[in-house]
Structures are given as structure tokens and as C-alpha cells.
Scaffold this motif. Sequence first.
Motif, PDB file in Angstrom:
ATOM      1  N   GLY A  64      15.252  51.222  48.799  1.00 20.80           N
ATOM      2  CA  GLY A  64      14.550  49.929  48.913  1.00 20.80           C
ATOM      3  C   GLY A  64      13.935  49.250  47.746  1.00 20.80           C
ATOM      4  O   GLY A  64      14.203  48.019  47.472  1.00 20.80           O
ATOM      5  N   ARG A  65      13.169  50.139  47.160  1.00 22.12           N
ATOM      6  CA  ARG A  65      12.588  49.630  45.717  1.00 22.12           C
ATOM      7  C   ARG A  65      13.967  49.067  44.745  1.00 22.12           C
ATOM      8  O   ARG A  65      13.765  48.014  44.011  1.00 22.12           O
ATOM      9  CB  ARG A  65      11.978  50.633  45.260  1.00 22.12           C
ATOM     10  CG  ARG A  65      11.179  50.330  43.987  1.00 22.12           C
ATOM     11  CD  ARG A  65       9.733  49.345  44.267  1.00 22.12           C
ATOM     12  NE  ARG A  65       9.159  49.170  43.129  1.00 22.12           N
ATOM     13  CZ  ARG A  65       8.541  48.061  42.839  1.00 22.12           C
ATOM     14  NH1 ARG A  65       8.499  47.120  43.591  1.00 22.12           N
ATOM     15  NH2 ARG A  65       7.702  47.933  41.768  1.00 22.12           N
ATOM     16  N   VAL A  66      14.717  49.773  44.656  1.00 19.92           N
ATOM     17  CA  VAL A  66      15.984  49.624  43.509  1.00 19.92           C
ATOM     18  C   VAL A  66      16.433  48.225  44.165  1.00 19.92           C
ATOM     19  O   VAL A  66      16.840  47.213  43.296  1.00 19.92           O
ATOM     20  CB  VAL A  66      16.936  50.654  43.926  1.00 19.92           C
ATOM     21  CG1 VAL A  66      18.128  50.389  43.064  1.00 19.92           C
ATOM     22  CG2 VAL A  66      16.313  51.714  42.900  1.00 19.92           C
ATOM     23  N   MET A  67      16.938  48.065  45.382  1.00 19.33           N
ATOM     24  CA  MET A  67      17.429  46.775  46.143  1.00 19.33           C
ATOM     25  C   MET A  67      16.537  45.713  45.645  1.00 19.33           C
ATOM     26  O   MET A  67      17.049  44.672  45.327  1.00 19.33           O
ATOM     27  CB  MET A  67      17.666  47.197  47.448  1.00 19.33           C
ATOM     28  CG  MET A  67      18.830  48.194  47.657  1.00 19.33           C
ATOM     29  SD  MET A  67      20.435  47.902  46.956  1.00 19.33           S
ATOM     30  CE  MET A  67      20.903  46.399  47.600  1.00 19.33           C
ATOM     31  N   ALA A  68      15.108  45.901  45.941  1.00 20.81           N
ATOM     32  CA  ALA A  68      14.295  44.567  45.847  1.00 20.81           C
ATOM     33  C   ALA A  68      14.420  44.488  44.233  1.00 20.81           C
ATOM     34  O   ALA A  68      14.192  43.274  43.920  1.00 20.81           O
ATOM     35  CB  ALA A  68      12.784  45.123  46.023  1.00 20.81           C
ATOM     36  N   LEU A  69      14.130  45.364  43.457  1.00 17.87           N
ATOM     37  CA  LEU A  69      14.196  44.736  42.036  1.00 17.87           C
ATOM     38  C   LEU A  69      15.447  44.584  41.239  1.00 17.87           C
ATOM     39  O   LEU A  69      15.493  43.652  40.324  1.00 17.87           O
ATOM     40  CB  LEU A  69      13.542  46.136  41.279  1.00 17.87           C
ATOM     41  CG  LEU A  69      12.153  46.626  41.561  1.00 17.87           C
ATOM     42  CD1 LEU A  69      11.608  47.842  40.965  1.00 17.87           C
ATOM     43  CD2 LEU A  69      11.233  45.560  40.890  1.00 17.87           C
ATOM     44  N   TYR A  70      16.638  45.116  41.666  1.00 24.72           N
ATOM     45  CA  TYR A  70      17.824  44.839  40.921  1.00 24.72           C
ATOM     46  C   TYR A  70      18.985  44.506  41.895  1.00 24.72           C
ATOM     47  O   TYR A  70      20.125  44.486  41.425  1.00 24.72           O
ATOM     48  CB  TYR A  70      18.333  46.545  40.461  1.00 24.72           C
ATOM     49  CG  TYR A  70      17.234  46.986  39.352  1.00 24.72           C
ATOM     50  CD1 TYR A  70      16.882  46.392  38.134  1.00 24.72           C
ATOM     51  CD2 TYR A  70      16.303  48.046  39.720  1.00 24.72           C
ATOM     52  CE1 TYR A  70      16.138  47.001  37.331  1.00 24.72           C
ATOM     53  CE2 TYR A  70      15.501  48.659  38.918  1.00 24.72           C
ATOM     54  CZ  TYR A  70      15.108  47.982  37.891  1.00 24.72           C
ATOM     55  OH  TYR A  70      14.414  48.616  37.105  1.00 24.72           O
ATOM     56  N   GLY A  71      18.727  44.378  43.058  1.00 23.58           N
ATOM     57  CA  GLY A  71      19.909  44.175  44.181  1.00 23.58           C
ATOM     58  C   GLY A  71      20.623  42.848  43.795  1.00 23.58           C
ATOM     59  O   GLY A  71      21.676  42.701  44.575  1.00 23.58           O
ATOM     60  N   ALA A  72      20.088  41.969  43.613  1.00 24.38           N
ATOM     61  CA  ALA A  72      20.457  40.319  43.508  1.00 24.38           C
ATOM     62  C   ALA A  72      21.905  40.360  43.054  1.00 24.38           C
ATOM     63  O   ALA A  72      23.037  39.798  43.798  1.00 24.38           O
ATOM     64  CB  ALA A  72      19.844  39.655  42.835  1.00 24.38           C
ATOM     65  N   PRO A  73      22.585  41.074  42.021  1.00 25.65           N
ATOM     66  CA  PRO A  73      23.834  41.034  41.828  1.00 25.65           C
ATOM     67  C   PRO A  73      24.976  41.752  42.606  1.00 25.65           C
ATOM     68  O   PRO A  73      26.138  41.599  42.545  1.00 25.65           O
ATOM     69  CB  PRO A  73      24.054  41.439  40.399  1.00 25.65           C
ATOM     70  CG  PRO A  73      22.780  41.841  40.097  1.00 25.65           C
ATOM     71  CD  PRO A  73      21.795  41.858  41.178  1.00 25.65           C
ATOM     72  N   VAL A  74      24.677  42.618  43.524  1.00 29.88           N
ATOM     73  CA  VAL A  74      25.307  43.547  44.429  1.00 29.88           C
ATOM     74  C   VAL A  74      25.341  42.672  45.945  1.00 29.88           C
ATOM     75  O   VAL A  74      24.628  41.833  46.422  1.00 29.88           O
ATOM     76  CB  VAL A  74      25.408  44.648  44.140  1.00 29.88           C
ATOM     77  CG1 VAL A  74      25.500  45.390  42.726  1.00 29.88           C
ATOM     78  CG2 VAL A  74      23.835  45.156  44.837  1.00 29.88           C
ATOM     79  N   PRO A  75      26.275  43.139  46.563  1.00 29.50           N
ATOM     80  CA  PRO A  75      26.134  42.762  48.044  1.00 29.50           C
ATOM     81  C   PRO A  75      25.084  43.370  48.814  1.00 29.50           C
ATOM     82  O   PRO A  75      25.136  44.187  49.512  1.00 29.50           O
ATOM     83  CB  PRO A  75      27.519  43.284  48.590  1.00 29.50           C
ATOM     84  CG  PRO A  75      28.135  44.196  47.698  1.00 29.50           C
ATOM     85  CD  PRO A  75      27.443  44.040  46.446  1.00 29.50           C
TER      86      PRO A  75
END
Length: 115
Positions: free
Chosen positions: A51-62
Motif C-alpha cells: 500500500g505504501r509503494v502504491m501511494a508513493l509510486y503507483g500513479a503511472p501504473v494501473p
Amino acid sequence: MLDVSEEAPGTELPPYAERVLEVTEIIPAGRVMTYGDVAEYLGEGGPRQVGRVMALYGAPVPWWRVIRADGRLLPGHELRALEQYRVEGTPLREVAGQHMPRVDLRRARWDGRPE
């Protein structure tokens, strides 16, 4: 390596973040994995780390394909996620008393095996 130039120009991803985002990119359209599923698939970390990874870096992926274990839509991003789910044909289910549907995990969950 994934291009995160939209997020922070010149920033290199931590190795774990790169692996999480790579998994996110291979989830087929119309399917989802929970945060815990992604961690299990990778064999490291846990739902909170994913979840932390997605919050910080997830914008460019689905990002909408990685969800909470209860199928609820990501708070603050419900409408954007719902739009993507409808475009991709992701199975949804209505919940009594709720104004937003949830992802039907029984039908939408992807186990990481090629389809």
C-alpha cells in the motif's frame, strides 16, 4: 526499470517498489489483486508495504487493480477507480446501504497465473 518521471524526475525507485509496480502492470484488465496478494506473489513484504509503494509510486501504473481485501474502492479515488472498472469490465457487486459498489473479489481476483 519503470519510468516514474511523472512522479519525480530523476528519481530511481527502491527495488521493492519496482517489483510491486511490475506486478501491478501484469494484472490483466478486469482483474485485481489485493495488497496482500501482491506481497504474497512477491514473497516479501506485506499489505501495508505494498500500500505504501502504491501511494508513493503507483500513479503511472494501473493502480486501481490493486485493492483492499474487502473490495472497497480506494478512498478519495472512488470515482476514478469505478470509471476504470467499468471500462475494463471488472466484476462489481452492490452492497446494501452503500452508495458505491465493491469489487467482486470472488470473480475478479487474479492469482498471478497466465490466463
